[in-house]
Write a protein that holds these residues in place. Sequence first.
Motif, PDB file in Angstrom:
ATOM      1  N   PHE A  45       0.833  -1.205   0.000  1.00  0.00           N
ATOM      2  CA  PHE A  45       0.000   0.000   0.000  1.00  0.00           C
ATOM      3  C   PHE A  45       0.871   1.261   0.000  1.00  0.00           C
ATOM      4  O   PHE A  45       0.584   2.219  -0.706  1.00  0.00           O
ATOM      5  CB  PHE A  45      -0.937   0.002   1.208  1.00  0.00           C
ATOM      6  N   GLY A  46       1.939   1.249   0.777  1.00  0.00           N
ATOM      7  CA  GLY A  46       2.846   2.393   0.816  1.00  0.00           C
ATOM      8  C   GLY A  46       3.508   2.632  -0.533  1.00  0.00           C
ATOM      9  O   GLY A  46       3.599   3.778  -0.994  1.00  0.00           O
ATOM     10  N   ILE A  51       3.742   5.814  -5.626  1.00  0.00           N
ATOM     11  CA  ILE A  51       3.626   5.924  -7.085  1.00  0.00           C
ATOM     12  C   ILE A  51       2.526   6.916  -7.453  1.00  0.00           C
ATOM     13  O   ILE A  51       2.683   7.728  -8.364  1.00  0.00           O
ATOM     14  CB  ILE A  51       3.363   4.544  -7.718  1.00  0.00           C
ATOM     15  N   GLN A  52       1.396   6.882  -6.741  1.00  0.00           N
ATOM     16  CA  GLN A  52       0.311   7.810  -7.019  1.00  0.00           C
ATOM     17  C   GLN A  52       0.750   9.258  -6.792  1.00  0.00           C
ATOM     18  O   GLN A  52       0.436  10.139  -7.586  1.00  0.00           O
ATOM     19  CB  GLN A  52      -0.915   7.497  -6.149  1.00  0.00           C
ATOM     20  N   VAL A  53       1.488   9.497  -5.711  1.00  0.00           N
ATOM     21  CA  VAL A  53       1.948  10.859  -5.409  1.00  0.00           C
ATOM     22  C   VAL A  53       2.928  11.336  -6.466  1.00  0.00           C
ATOM     23  O   VAL A  53       2.839  12.457  -6.959  1.00  0.00           O
ATOM     24  CB  VAL A  53       2.574  10.909  -4.003  1.00  0.00           C
ATOM     25  N   LEU A  59      -4.731   7.491 -10.811  1.00  0.00           N
ATOM     26  CA  LEU A  59      -5.882   6.636 -10.517  1.00  0.00           C
ATOM     27  C   LEU A  59      -7.142   7.478 -10.338  1.00  0.00           C
ATOM     28  O   LEU A  59      -8.229   7.067 -10.726  1.00  0.00           O
ATOM     29  CB  LEU A  59      -5.612   5.803  -9.270  1.00  0.00           C
ATOM     30  N   ARG A  60      -7.001   8.674  -9.802  1.00  0.00           N
ATOM     31  CA  ARG A  60      -8.147   9.565  -9.625  1.00  0.00           C
ATOM     32  C   ARG A  60      -8.785   9.902 -10.977  1.00  0.00           C
ATOM     33  O   ARG A  60     -10.000   9.952 -11.104  1.00  0.00           O
ATOM     34  CB  ARG A  60      -7.699  10.838  -8.921  1.00  0.00           C
ATOM     35  N   ASP A  61      -7.946  10.125 -11.991  1.00  0.00           N
ATOM     36  CA  ASP A  61      -8.472  10.458 -13.317  1.00  0.00           C
ATOM     37  C   ASP A  61      -9.239   9.295 -13.932  1.00  0.00           C
ATOM     38  O   ASP A  61     -10.162   9.505 -14.713  1.00  0.00           O
ATOM     39  CB  ASP A  61      -7.337  10.880 -14.258  1.00  0.00           C
TER      40      ASP A  61
END
Length: 122
Positions: A45-46, A51-53, A59-61
């Motif tokens: 998860f970390g 990677i998202q940051v 992923l939000r898009d």
Amino acid sequence: MVRFFRTNDVKTAYIMSYEPDDGGGGMFARTSGKRLAILFGLAFFGAFMLIQVVQGFPLRDILIREKITEERAIAIKQGDLCVIDTPDHPREIKNCPYNVGDRVIVTYSKNNAAIEAHRLAG
């Protein structure tokens, strides 16, 4: 294990004890499977969040489609296909009833090439 040593012509027995080797697993050999699974899950998860940051939350898009409605002019018309130029890339309108230069109000999702709705600007 018993070993004999000679000191001053007297046999002396020394008993040496040791703990059995656990296979060299160290910390993880003494950790339960449940804790290892939780540790692995937290590490995964970390890494995922890192990677998202770094990538700006792509992923939000994907999960949350941002709808954009704007007025644009028809740039190209070939047969029944019209092309409009939007800020991110050109988009196509199939079965297009408009002419080159007509102002059209289009609705589309960000990062998706398809136009969801279009109408002639009044």
